[in-house]
Design a protein around this motif. Structure first.
Motif, PDB file in Angstrom:
ATOM      1  N   SER A  93       0.833  -1.193   0.000  1.00  0.00           N
ATOM      2  CA  SER A  93       0.000   0.000   0.000  1.00  0.00           C
ATOM      3  C   SER A  93       0.872   1.249   0.000  1.00  0.00           C
ATOM      4  O   SER A  93       1.753   1.410   0.827  1.00  0.00           O
ATOM      5  N   LYS A  94       0.644   2.155  -0.922  1.00  0.00           N
ATOM      6  CA  LYS A  94       1.385   3.400  -1.003  1.00  0.00           C
ATOM      7  C   LYS A  94       0.407   4.552  -1.159  1.00  0.00           C
ATOM      8  O   LYS A  94      -0.692   4.388  -1.660  1.00  0.00           O
ATOM      9  N   ALA A  95       0.831   5.735  -0.716  1.00  0.00           N
ATOM     10  CA  ALA A  95      -0.009   6.911  -0.862  1.00  0.00           C
ATOM     11  C   ALA A  95      -0.203   7.206  -2.340  1.00  0.00           C
ATOM     12  O   ALA A  95       0.759   7.395  -3.081  1.00  0.00           O
ATOM     13  N   SER A  96      -1.435   7.198  -2.780  1.00  0.00           N
ATOM     14  CA  SER A  96      -1.731   7.454  -4.185  1.00  0.00           C
ATOM     15  C   SER A  96      -3.163   7.925  -4.295  1.00  0.00           C
ATOM     16  O   SER A  96      -3.951   7.790  -3.369  1.00  0.00           O
ATOM     17  N   GLY A  97      -3.500   8.490  -5.444  1.00  0.00           N
ATOM     18  CA  GLY A  97      -4.847   8.957  -5.682  1.00  0.00           C
ATOM     19  C   GLY A  97      -5.654   7.928  -6.448  1.00  0.00           C
ATOM     20  O   GLY A  97      -5.155   7.304  -7.390  1.00  0.00           O
ATOM     21  N   TYR A  98      -6.895   7.737  -6.044  1.00  0.00           N
ATOM     22  CA  TYR A  98      -7.773   6.806  -6.746  1.00  0.00           C
ATOM     23  C   TYR A  98      -8.144   7.392  -8.104  1.00  0.00           C
ATOM     24  O   TYR A  98      -8.508   8.565  -8.214  1.00  0.00           O
ATOM     25  N   VAL A  99      -8.041   6.577  -9.140  1.00  0.00           N
ATOM     26  CA  VAL A  99      -8.364   7.009 -10.497  1.00  0.00           C
ATOM     27  C   VAL A  99      -9.789   6.570 -10.815  1.00  0.00           C
ATOM     28  O   VAL A  99     -10.072   5.376 -10.946  1.00  0.00           O
ATOM     29  N   TRP A 100     -10.700   7.529 -10.917  1.00  0.00           N
ATOM     30  CA  TRP A 100     -12.082   7.213 -11.260  1.00  0.00           C
ATOM     31  C   TRP A 100     -12.144   6.714 -12.704  1.00  0.00           C
ATOM     32  O   TRP A 100     -11.410   7.205 -13.565  1.00  0.00           O
ATOM     33  N   PRO A 101     -13.004   5.729 -12.994  1.00  0.00           N
ATOM     34  CA  PRO A 101     -13.070   5.162 -14.347  1.00  0.00           C
ATOM     35  C   PRO A 101     -13.266   6.206 -15.434  1.00  0.00           C
ATOM     36  O   PRO A 101     -12.629   6.139 -16.489  1.00  0.00           O
ATOM     37  N   GLN A 187      -9.028   8.497   7.568  1.00  0.00           N
ATOM     38  CA  GLN A 187      -8.078   9.221   8.407  1.00  0.00           C
ATOM     39  C   GLN A 187      -8.502  10.672   8.577  1.00  0.00           C
ATOM     40  O   GLN A 187      -8.502  11.206   9.681  1.00  0.00           O
ATOM     41  N   SER A 188      -8.879  11.331   7.483  1.00  0.00           N
ATOM     42  CA  SER A 188      -9.317  12.722   7.563  1.00  0.00           C
ATOM     43  C   SER A 188     -10.069  13.089   6.293  1.00  0.00           C
ATOM     44  O   SER A 188      -9.975  12.407   5.273  1.00  0.00           O
ATOM     45  N   GLU A 212      -6.550   5.593   5.724  1.00  0.00           N
ATOM     46  CA  GLU A 212      -5.379   5.202   6.504  1.00  0.00           C
ATOM     47  C   GLU A 212      -4.357   4.447   5.671  1.00  0.00           C
ATOM     48  O   GLU A 212      -3.173   4.443   5.987  1.00  0.00           O
ATOM     49  N   SER A 213      -4.791   3.787   4.599  1.00  0.00           N
ATOM     50  CA  SER A 213      -3.860   3.062   3.739  1.00  0.00           C
ATOM     51  C   SER A 213      -2.989   3.998   2.914  1.00  0.00           C
ATOM     52  O   SER A 213      -2.023   3.563   2.300  1.00  0.00           O
ATOM     53  N   GLY A 214      -3.339   5.294   2.889  1.00  0.00           N
ATOM     54  CA  GLY A 214      -2.616   6.257   2.080  1.00  0.00           C
ATOM     55  C   GLY A 214      -3.351   6.633   0.814  1.00  0.00           C
ATOM     56  O   GLY A 214      -2.932   7.548   0.098  1.00  0.00           O
ATOM     57  N   LEU A 215      -4.442   5.951   0.503  1.00  0.00           N
ATOM     58  CA  LEU A 215      -5.204   6.245  -0.703  1.00  0.00           C
ATOM     59  C   LEU A 215      -5.979   7.547  -0.538  1.00  0.00           C
ATOM     60  O   LEU A 215      -6.558   7.813   0.521  1.00  0.00           O
ATOM     61  N   LEU A 216      -5.985   8.370  -1.590  1.00  0.00           N
ATOM     62  CA  LEU A 216      -6.716   9.634  -1.612  1.00  0.00           C
ATOM     63  C   LEU A 216      -7.850   9.520  -2.619  1.00  0.00           C
ATOM     64  O   LEU A 216      -7.642   9.086  -3.751  1.00  0.00           O
TER      65      LEU A 216
END
Length: 440
Positions: A93-101, A187-188, A212-216
């Motif tokens: 798990s790494k901090a990254s942004g979710y890519v919407w389809p 997380q926030s 908390e996993s780092g995903l935005l």
């Protein structure tokens, strides 16, 4: 000839209107994609033969995912457009942004909380008719991998149901939809200055959810359906020594504790003593279920600050519940509140933890009591699980009422200038058909 099973205690205790609401909720979900795979049918929930056993080892076996240390479930945003979940390990798990389809071409709805409110909202958005290019993209986030039908958690203790019958996996329930599921914790929350009032830059989203996993996760609309948890920090010792009973994990912990006590008491005359704090519907149902399970091997004591059980219930339901508890030898300690809970240190050498409850009378002129038990279950009080909103270095808090719930207007939009809410401005999403009264 068929032997008719006696009606469950639930149908004796719950008022008719509440049972109808539960049945309607299950029926509504059944008609949606939630029950397309027919793994969670309302008939199975309310009509089951008794199995005559207390536990099922499959309920408490660790999954292969848990043994691998898997913590985060990341949705697969590629492929044929159907929802799903692929597991990744915590180390990956790494901090990254979710890519919407579809990027920001279609409205992006992020739902926090997978209880009835959050799950039904996701499925309802999926099933409505939308203009071309206006159907929202939906992400559902919950800290558990299973949806728990809480009104029937008690039956895990009696062994009448398997876990999958009342707690199917989100990945299974959403497999035939476009809803994406994330097993994670919030997380926030960071609402954006989408109106450009704090500067020249106008954000293209209403805000970002930090997991908390780092995903935005960027969103255009945010649904707050986090629910509440049992409030234990009201008396000294409750956090350390009392067990709540409101989630699937709570049910597992209580069942495992009962199994441990049953094994230790096998072959001796010492009864298992259980104290249940609170005599509302949850406490009464729990007392009846555990007393039915332990029978002559246990003593169940129910404590309530009021002078009666189910103080807010109709008289008929209260009388029926009183008869059931009396028939199962549940001891009622009415008119008392718990002053503190302590561990009995004298029992440590015998590998048998016991707890001491000091009970204070609610009225003057009544003597206090001290009871000693093997298990304390807490069913009184709850606290909301709303996360704090943060913007830059200035924290922004949700407007809360006296019960700690977010204050909303008539459209369920959270009051204030931030564009977040339990359900905010649905008509702005461009839906063609939306019922005038919808329970979310």
């Amino acid at each position: 000839p068929h032997i008719q099973t006696p009606p469950r205690l639930r149908h004796q205790l719950l008022p008719h209107r509440r049972r109808s609401q539960m049945a309607h909720a299950v029926s509504s979900l059944t008609s949606s994609t939630l029950f397309i795979r027919q793994q969670f049918q309302s008939r199975k929930l309310f009509q089951r033969p008794s199995r005559g056993c207390w536990t099922n080892s499959r309920q408490f076996s660790s999954s292969a995912a848990a043994r691998r240390g898997i913590r985060v479930v990341r949705s697969d945003s590629t492929g044929g457009g159907y929802g799903g979940a692929s597991e990744i390990s915590e180390s990956e798990s790494k901090a990254s942004g979710y890519v919407w389809p579809d990027g920001n071409k279609r409205p992006r709805v992020c739902i926090l909380g997978g209880g009835f409110g959050g799950l039904y909202t996701a499925l309802r958005l999926e099933s409505l008719d939308w203009p071309e290019g206006k159907k929202p993209q939906v992400v559902l986030v919950d800290q558990c991998e299973r949806f728990a039908f809480k009104p029937l958690l008690y039956e895990l203790l009696s062994g009448e149901v398997d876990e999958w019958e009342i707690a199917p996996r989100f990945s299974d329930l959403l497999s035939n939809t476009a809803v994406q599921f994330f097993k994670d914790r919030v997380q926030s929350l960071h609402p954006s200055d989408h109106l450009g009032m704090a500067g020249d830059t106008v954000s293209r989203s209403a805000g970002v959810v930090h997991l908390e996993s780092g995903l935005l996760i960027e969103y255009d609309w945010l649904v707050l359906a986090l629910g509440a948890e049992t409030k234990l920090d009201v008396v000294p010792g409750a956090v350390e020594y009392a067990l709540p009973f409101s989630t699937l994990r709570d049910a597992h912990r209580v069942n495992e504790k009962l199994i441990h006590l049953e094994r230790k008491s096998f072959g001796n005359d010492s009864p298992i003593r259980v104290a249940i704090v609170g005599c509302g519907y949850s406490g009464v149902e729990l007392a009846a279920t555990i007393s039915e399970r332990l029978k002559d091997r246990g003593v169940v004591q129910a404590i309530n600050v009021d002078k009666s059980i189910l103080p807010n219930a109709p008289p008929g339901n209260r009388e029926s519940a009183q008869k059931v508890l009396s028939s199962r030898n549940v001891q009622l300690l009415l008119g008392y509140f718990v002053r503190c809970i302590k561990k009995d240190d004298t029992t440590e050498s015998h590998n048998n933890e016991r707890y001491i409850l000091e009970l204070q009378p609610a009225e003057r002129g009544v003597e206090s009591k001290v009871i000693e038990v093997d298990l304390v279950l807490w069913t009184v009080g709850s606290k909301p699980l709303l996360a704090e909103l943060e913007q830059s270095d200035k924290p922004i808090y949700l407007p809360l009422n006296g019960r700690g719930q977010a204050e909303t207007d008539e459209t369920l939009r959270v009051k204030g200038s931030i564009s977040t809410g339990r359900f905010c401005g649905l008509e702005s999403l461009g839906c063609n058909k939306w019922p005038t009264s919808t329970a979310v």
